[in-house]
Scaffold this active site. Structure first.
Site, short mmCIF file in Angstrom:
data_model
loop_
_atom_site.label_atom_id
_atom_site.label_comp_id
_atom_site.label_asym_id
_atom_site.label_seq_id
_atom_site.Cartn_x
_atom_site.Cartn_y
_atom_site.Cartn_z
N ASP A 21 0.85 -1.20 0.00
CA ASP A 21 0.00 0.00 0.00
C ASP A 21 0.88 1.25 0.00
O ASP A 21 1.50 1.58 1.02
CB ASP A 21 -0.89 -0.08 1.26
CG ASP A 21 -1.69 1.19 1.49
OD1 ASP A 21 -1.76 2.03 0.58
OD2 ASP A 21 -2.24 1.33 2.61
N ASN A 23 -0.15 4.45 -0.63
CA ASN A 23 -0.76 5.74 -0.28
C ASN A 23 -1.54 5.70 1.03
O ASN A 23 -2.30 6.61 1.34
CB ASN A 23 -1.67 6.24 -1.42
CG ASN A 23 -2.88 5.34 -1.63
OD1 ASN A 23 -2.97 4.28 -0.99
ND2 ASN A 23 -3.80 5.74 -2.48
N ASP A 25 -4.07 3.84 2.16
CA ASP A 25 -5.54 3.65 2.25
C ASP A 25 -5.90 2.20 2.58
O ASP A 25 -7.07 1.81 2.50
CB ASP A 25 -6.24 4.12 0.96
CG ASP A 25 -5.87 3.25 -0.24
OD1 ASP A 25 -5.00 2.35 -0.10
OD2 ASP A 25 -6.44 3.47 -1.33
N ASP A 98 -2.17 -8.98 -16.92
CA ASP A 98 -3.24 -9.95 -17.03
C ASP A 98 -4.17 -9.49 -18.15
O ASP A 98 -4.50 -8.30 -18.21
CB ASP A 98 -4.02 -10.00 -15.71
CG ASP A 98 -4.36 -11.41 -15.29
OD1 ASP A 98 -5.01 -12.10 -16.09
OD2 ASP A 98 -3.99 -11.81 -14.18
N ASP A 205 -6.28 -14.80 -19.14
CA ASP A 205 -7.27 -15.37 -18.23
C ASP A 205 -8.22 -16.34 -18.96
O ASP A 205 -8.71 -16.02 -20.06
CB ASP A 205 -8.09 -14.20 -17.67
CG ASP A 205 -8.94 -14.59 -16.49
OD1 ASP A 205 -8.38 -14.98 -15.46
OD2 ASP A 205 -10.18 -14.50 -16.60
N GLU A 260 -3.99 -19.29 -19.13
CA GLU A 260 -4.66 -20.03 -18.05
C GLU A 260 -5.66 -20.93 -18.76
O GLU A 260 -6.64 -20.45 -19.34
CB GLU A 260 -5.37 -19.09 -17.09
CG GLU A 260 -5.92 -19.85 -15.89
CD GLU A 260 -7.08 -19.15 -15.20
OE1 GLU A 260 -7.30 -19.40 -14.01
OE2 GLU A 260 -7.78 -18.34 -15.86
N ASP A 325 -6.00 -17.72 -6.73
CA ASP A 325 -7.23 -18.52 -6.69
C ASP A 325 -7.07 -19.78 -5.83
O ASP A 325 -8.03 -20.54 -5.70
CB ASP A 325 -7.61 -18.98 -8.11
CG ASP A 325 -7.97 -17.83 -9.03
OD1 ASP A 325 -8.47 -16.81 -8.54
OD2 ASP A 325 -7.74 -17.97 -10.25
#
Ligand code: GLC
Length: 553
Positions: A21, A23, A25, A98, A205, A260, A325
């Site tokens: 992270d 920034n 948030d 991706d 994907d 994939e 996944d």
């Protein structure tokens, strides 16, 4: 096929919301990724794959794209992306994006247009079909296909008579119509846009499912494959499209495609994918060989058989034990209490099998699933919720059982924030910031800072296996031969020009006898996950020997 750079280096997968992270948030972002490039360089990483960072409503965490040409504000700006390209280039790291083109988000302007104006050219970007009626005149969807995420694969269009659209995943992810040449043109444009920005290639994907050959009712093929899949998995049309994309836009730019390939593809399909289509691909067989339908543990006996089949039939597999996944490999493949040793055994296998090793962020430090999972109300994955709902509403299963199945199939465990150090935010975020998903208590133990000075740590073992493979033509190009052993042991040699490695892995948490006797191996010990040698193999023991094939006789 096989681009040289990809064959030579492992790929490190980053799940952006959970990596770092930048920034404050509580959500990972591109600035965060940039801040960890030194960390990745220090690990010896040369290729990173970013899970989707495009504009998205995030119903499926970016695998539902609303705009292929812009960065999700949650992750930053195009300037941040350009800086990432610059900074990775300085370090000799290449970036794989991706590419999600089986479907878009229902927020995509093409889909909105298609819905609001059935006459628009965008209508044919998607799959709209009239429903059927049963004998009693009741409405039924166009066919019996099921979504990979439970339920029918068809959603009724509001305000239209008996009209449905196809979604192999959630109803918020309408499938694109790959029979429409315009869709191919759009996707090639997207590919060119990002390649011109300097990306190395794409992880595609569910690419084995994009071309639907017919819309006939489906028969169930085998457990785990949704009804209907025989009409769209690894079809000839799918192969033709990939050949086109490769020839039109990937080859001229020196890019790569990683596929994939779900839906129960066979090694024969895989062989085809590697001819002028994909550089490497992921299959699911080695991920789905559970002990039984209820267990979340892999049967190593089944695993061994399936792995050997893929390794011997297919030239260059994309090898993986973890991703966003899947459950952590220490939970899924390692049984019993020897999880640290087990993590190292898995890493040994990953880096010595033939093919490209894919590593998922955190795997290098031995990240675990949450000790007891997350309570349902803290789970954000759509699959967790749909499986729970199915178990409760359709099968009237008790809550605890429904939760167990939801956790097994759900993907929240893999998506915990990354742990780099022992500070309050584990180096993922700053002090006092609430992460988007709860920190995993194992972060305290399994993080880089806690492990870096310990020569026996998982991360230092990771560095060793990665270094062993780097520039090592035997492990990159050598053929693989499996030795005949019982189910508990996986034993193979990698050989190139009479030089080779012998890999011996105990796949179980039991002590086992090595049938050939170690003394018979003309050897130089190059790697092991135990400090000393014993006459038998200890739980999850992994040994790698350098051998000289000529002398071996
Ligand atoms: C792939 C992704 C997964 C996503 C699905 C639908 O399997 O890895 O995260 O939910 O496709 O796009």
């Amino acid at each position: 096929m096989g681009d040289n750079f990809l064959r030579e280096h492992a790929v490190y997968q980053i799940y952006p919301i959970s990596f770092a992270d930048g920034n404050g948030d509580g959500k990972g972002d591109l600035k965060g990724v940039i801040s960890k490039l030194d960390y990745l360089e220090n690990l010896g990483i040369k290729i990173i794959w970013l899970s989707p960072i495009y504009v998205s409503p995030m119903f499926d965490f970016g695998y539902d794209i609303e705009d292929y040409y812009n960065i999700n504000p949650m992750f930053g700006t195009m300037e941040d992306f350009d800086l990432l390209m610059e900074e990775t280039k300085k370090r000799g790291i290449r970036v794989v994006m991706d590419l999600v083109v089986n479907h878009t988000s229902d927020h995509h302007k093409w889909f909105k247009e298609a819905l609001s104006n059935p006459e628009s050219p965008y209508r044919d970007y998607y799959v709209f079909k009239k429903g059927k009626k049963d004998e009693k005149g009741r409405e039924l969807p166009p066919n019996n296909w099921q979504s990979c995420f439970t339920g029918s694969a068809w959603e009724k269009v509001e305000g239209e008579d008996n009209m449905y659209y196809l979604h192999l995943f959630t109803k918020y992810q309408p499938d694109l119509n790959w029979h429409n040449e315009k869709v191919l043109e759009e996707v090639e444009k997207i590919i060119c846009f990002w390649m011109d920005k300097g990306v190395y290639g794409f992880r595609c994907d569910v690419i084995s499912e994009i071309y639907k050959e017919s819309y006939e009712d489906g028969k169930k093929r085998k457990i785990g494959d949704p009804v209907g899949s025989e009409h769209y998995v690894a079809t000839q049309g799918n192969h033709d499209i990939l050949k086109r994309i490769r020839k039109d836009v990937i080859e001229p730019r020196g890019g790569i495609l990683i596929g994939e390939c779900g839906g129960g593809i066979t090694p024969e399909d895989g062989i085809k994918y590697l001819q002028d289509e994909l550089d490497t691909f992921f299959q699911f067989d080695t991920q789905l060989c559970y002990k039984n339908g209820l267990s979340s543990k892999i049967s190593m006996k089944k695993f061994k058989k399936i792995l050997i089949e893929w390794q011997t039939k297919v030239d260059y597999n994309g090898n993986y034990f973890e991703n966003h996944d899947q459950h952590r490999s220490t939970n899924k493949y390692v049984h019993g209490k020897h999880t640290d040793i087990g993590a190292k055994m898995i890493l040994t296998m990953l880096f010595t099998l033939r093919g490209v090793p894919f590593i998922y962020m955190g795997q290098e430090v031995g990240a675990r699933d949450y000790p007891k999972g997350l309570p349902l109300e803290e789970c954000s994955d759509c699959v967790t919720h749909s499986v729970y709902k199915l178990a409760r509403d359709k099968f009237h299963a008790p809550k605890a059982f429904s939760m167990m199945m939801a956790r097994k199939n759900g993907r929240d465990d893999a998506r915990a924030p990354m742990a780099f150090d022992q500070s309050e935010g584990y180096g993922f975020s700053a002090l006092g910031v609430k992460p988007w998903q709860r920190y995993n208590p194992y972060s305290e133990t399994y993080n880089y800072e806690a492990e870096k000075d310990d020569p026996h740590s998982i991360v230092n073992y990771f560095k060793k296996v990665n270094q062993l493979r780097e520039g090592n033509q035997i492990l990159i190009d050598g053929k693989i031969d499996f030795l005949d052993t019982d189910d508990k042991i996986l034993n193979y040699v990698r050989v190139l020009n009479h030089e080779g490695y012998m890999v011996i892995l105990n796949l179980t948490d039991k002590k086992v006898k090595y049938p050939y006797g170690f003394e018979r191996i003309e050897k130089e010990h190059v790697l092991a996950n135990y400090d000393d040698e014993a006459k038998f193999l200890r739980p999850y023991e992994a040994r790698v020997y350098k051998i000289n094939k000529k002398e071996e006789k």
